[in-house]
Design an enzyme around this catalytic site. Structure first.
Site, PDB file in Angstrom:
ATOM      1  CE  LYS A 114      32.836  44.679  31.283  1.00  0.00           C
ATOM      2  NZ  LYS A 114      31.749  43.679  31.297  1.00  0.00           N
ATOM      3  CG  ASP A 119      29.165  33.491  46.579  1.00  0.00           C
ATOM      4  OD1 ASP A 119      29.923  33.977  47.431  1.00  0.00           O
ATOM      5  OD2 ASP A 119      28.584  34.173  45.717  1.00  0.00           O
ATOM      6  CB  SER A 159      33.650  40.650  32.731  1.00  0.00           C
ATOM      7  OG  SER A 159      32.349  40.619  32.213  1.00  0.00           O
TER       8      SER A 159
END
Length: 707
Positions: A489, A474, A463
């Site tokens: 998740k 990224d 999560s």
């Protein structure tokens, strides 16, 4: 975002609540019906991907619920299941009409079967077991069928109890043999059987403490978890525990308790809490009575643990008097003024890592904690920022952020923590059903740490951990080291207090809360972490590699998908990340410790798949000896030494001098880290990045860094 959703849902429900749920007096069945009405309505209107309440849904809920009631198939008979089957496709209809007949039937039958089993196991244990007999037990409970008769159930209990006795008998036998002491198998068997009886007596005591509302909570969660694995109903006591786990604090005396043989016993004194400061209450003490201030004491002997805890906990500044029986038998009344208790294990902690005359920083973040009532109170983001400043003052040259086993938490803290490592920009995308996506961004152009950064993850990083690792990946801001993928998740939950939809006085009290999946989050590159998780830049074998523990291993996870990316500017590193990744992969490929860990993970997987266990003493002992012989080659895993040195920061040294418990916890942590091959590789990567920094001429420019 959360506030918008709550207001939106509240607006929909208040009208229904005002006409259907207020100005009534409810006994327990009416309260249960109220919960069904509330929860099904909230699920229908608020869930990200609401399920159709039809026969297929009903059938899946039925299977989930029956398994939750009797997972080992040692209570119900086949005739019970055949009777229950009439409701397999009726649960959806019962939910729509607030009909509780299926729940009532299963609840009453379970109590009856548990009472029968409580008598049965004691009778089984009255007779000695024959461990010369050639028989075995199949522990693949999913494939076992329910038995037809009570005699067959007796046989099933007998095998289970025989296994439990054998597991205690063998160590006692081997201990005698190692000490070269004479023994009689019959005597060892009798002692082992008595220990099993005590264990199962405590087991049934726990069951006896459960009330109808506890079993109804199991039924409700069989319903709500069919929407997705992370939607969950919290009864009032469970909600308090959830709040405590998210904030890391509560108001009370600061002691952990357990119930054993009708006694409420102290198992731990929490460092820094009122009981710890008072130095009167001790581990092992039995609490027999509780009084609020000068009120009459209430006996807690035989009381449910949850009910006893309610009496002992209370608001900051209030006084509680505990009548305590010490381990020496003495009786004493201890007065404690309640206070805010912080659970230290919840919070971020840091260490300076030293190797070859260089210093690196480590921040371990167990979860993304927050106080939902006040963000300005202690939270993960402010603590991590503070630890970074302290590490910079110590002159560290690189930073490891350890998110292993971090199951997530507050979305806001993720965005704020990401902002500590980038100038500004988007961190995560969030989308709700029927509504446009929302981009959560760091809007503060300050950078707390601009140096080399490594993030450690594993299969249990979930999560919020995945959001942070994905964003740093990224942006090409950090190198992610860990499992082939994280938990997977990619959903967002909101905690909906069901009491907010009730108006006026009522006689049924707190109705709890629903943790509801309302959104999915996506990386800024558009990809979802749902099911797929975050792929590590450097994959390191670990003990969870072959274990079914991820989101993809759940029964009904939401699917993976992708949305459009958002514009963002990648970090302009002064280091060659790809070169560091390549060097790390080359080291890992030849690391004997990691090869051994991978072999061990496969061995554990193979052992887990063995479902038939012999109940013959000689055969059982032979299996144990074979496992021990096989396991010998893995002992080197625990003997590994990295050569890394771990030191507390200066502020913590002073705390450890005052708190011996904290000191022991930190020393244990440092010892574990000293043999942590993953931490070793993280430091290797930081050293590679530091050398790249030097080549680029950037290291000397960074404030707070060494030359």
């Amino acid at each position: 975002m959360k506030r918008k959703f709550v207001y939106f849902l509240a607006a929909m429900l208040i009208s229904a609540a005002s006409c259907s749920f207020t100005n009534k007096t409810f006994d327990n069945p009416d309260k249960d019906k109220l919960l069904v009405d509330l929860i099904t309505y909230v699920l229908e209107k608020g869930h990200y991907n609401p399920e159709e309440l039809d026969d297929d849904f009903s059938s899946r809920v039925y299977d989930r619920y029956i398994e939750a009631l009797d997972p080992l198939k040692r209570f119900f008979l086949k005739e019970d299941i055949e009777e229950f089957e009439a409701y397999r496709n009726a649960i959806d209809d019962q939910l729509k009409t607030s009909d509780l007949s299926f729940f009532s039937l299963t609840y009453e039958r379970l109590l009856k079967r548990m009472d029968e089993a409580n008598v049965m196991y004691k009778k089984v244990l009255e007779e000695p077991f024959d461990f010369n007999k050639d028989e075995a037990i199949d522990v693949d409970y999913d494939k076992l069928d329910y038995v037809n008769t009570r005699d067959e159930l007796w046989d099933r209990w007998k095998l289970q109890l025989k296994l439990s006795t054998l597991e205690r008998l063998l160590p006692a036998k081997r201990e005698k043999e190692e000490a070269d002491e004479a023994y009689e198998i019959a005597e060892l068997e009798e002692t082992a059987r008595e220990n099993v009886e005590q264990t199962f007596s405590e087991f049934f005591d726990i069951y006896d403490d459960l009330q109808r509302k506890d079993w109804f909570g199991i039924y409700l969660n069989a319903v709500v978890e069919e929407f997705d694995p992370h939607t969950f109903y919290f009864a009032p006591e469970d909600k308090d525990r959830f709040d405590m786990s998210m904030s890391g604090k509560f108001e009370g005396i600061g002691a952990r308790l357990e119930k054993r043989n009708d006694n409420i016993r102290v198992t731990e004194i929490i460092s820094g809490g009122p009981a710890w400061r008072g130095e009167d209450l001790e581990v092992g003490d039995v609490i027999t009575k509780v009084a609020q201030g000068n009120e009459t004491p209430v006996s807690v002997v035989g009381m449910r643990l949850d009910d006893a805890v309610k009496l002992i906990k209370g608001p900051k500044g209030s006084e509680v008097k505990l009548t305590v029986r010490g381990v020496d038998g003495s009786i004493e009344v201890i007065t404690i003024t309640r206070d805010v208790v912080e659970i230290e294990e919840t919070y971020a902690k840091s260490s300076v890592i030293e190797r070859n005359g260089r210093s690196y920083g480590l921040i371990n973040l167990p979860k993304f904690y927050i106080d939902f009532t006040d963000y300005e109170e202690r939270n993960a983001a402010t603590d991590v920022a503070l630890e970074i400043e302290r590490l910079k003052e110590s002159g560290v040259e690189g930073l490891v952020l350890d998110l292993r086993n971090n199951g997530g938490g507050s979305l806001k803290t993720v965005v704020d923590i990401a902002g500590l490592f980038i100038k500004e920009g988007p961190v995560v995308q969030v989308r709700s059903t029927g509504r446009g996506k929302e981009v959560l961004a760091d809007e503060d152009d300050r950078i707390q740490w601009d140096g080399p950064l490594v993030i450690l993850v594993n299969e249990l990083s979930a999560s919020a951990s995945e959001i942070l690792a994905a964003a740093m990946q990224d942006y090409e801001r950090a190198i992610v080291i860990g499992s082939s993928q994280t938990y997977g998740k990619g959903t967002v939950q909101n905690l909906i207090d069901l009491n907010q939809f009730l108006r006026g006085d009522n006689d049924f009290g707190d109705v709890g809360a629903l943790k509801l999946t309302t959104q999915k989050f996506y990386r800024i590159d558009g990809g979802s972490t749902q099911l797929e998780g975050v792929k590590s830049d450097v994959v390191v074998p670990d003990k969870y590699a072959y274990s079914p523990i991820g989101e993809r291993d759940q029964e009904n996870p939401l699917p993976w998908d992708k949305i459009d990316p958002v514009p963002f500017e990648k970090w302009e590193p002064s280091v060659d990340l790809q070169a560091a990744v390549s060097r790390s992969k080359a080291r890992i490929a030849t690391n004997e410790q990691l090869k051994l860990i991978d072999e061990n993970a496969k061995w554990i997987r193979d052992r887990r798949e063995e479902k038939v266990i012999p109940l013959n003493l000689a055969a059982f002992e032979a299996d144990v000896e074979k496992d021990e012989e096989d396991a010998k080659r893995f002992t080197k895993i625990g003997e590994y030494e990295t050569g890394l040195k771990f030191q507390p920061l200066s502020y913590e040294i002073a705390l450890m001098e005052q708190d011996s418990v904290l000191k022991k916890k930190r020393e244990r942590w440092y010892k574990d880290l000293a043999g942590d091959v993953y931490m070793e590789e993280a430091i290797n990567v930081l050293e590679d990045l530091r050398m790249s920094d030097i080549k680029q001429g950037k290291l000397a420019e960074r404030s707070g860094m060494k030359n």
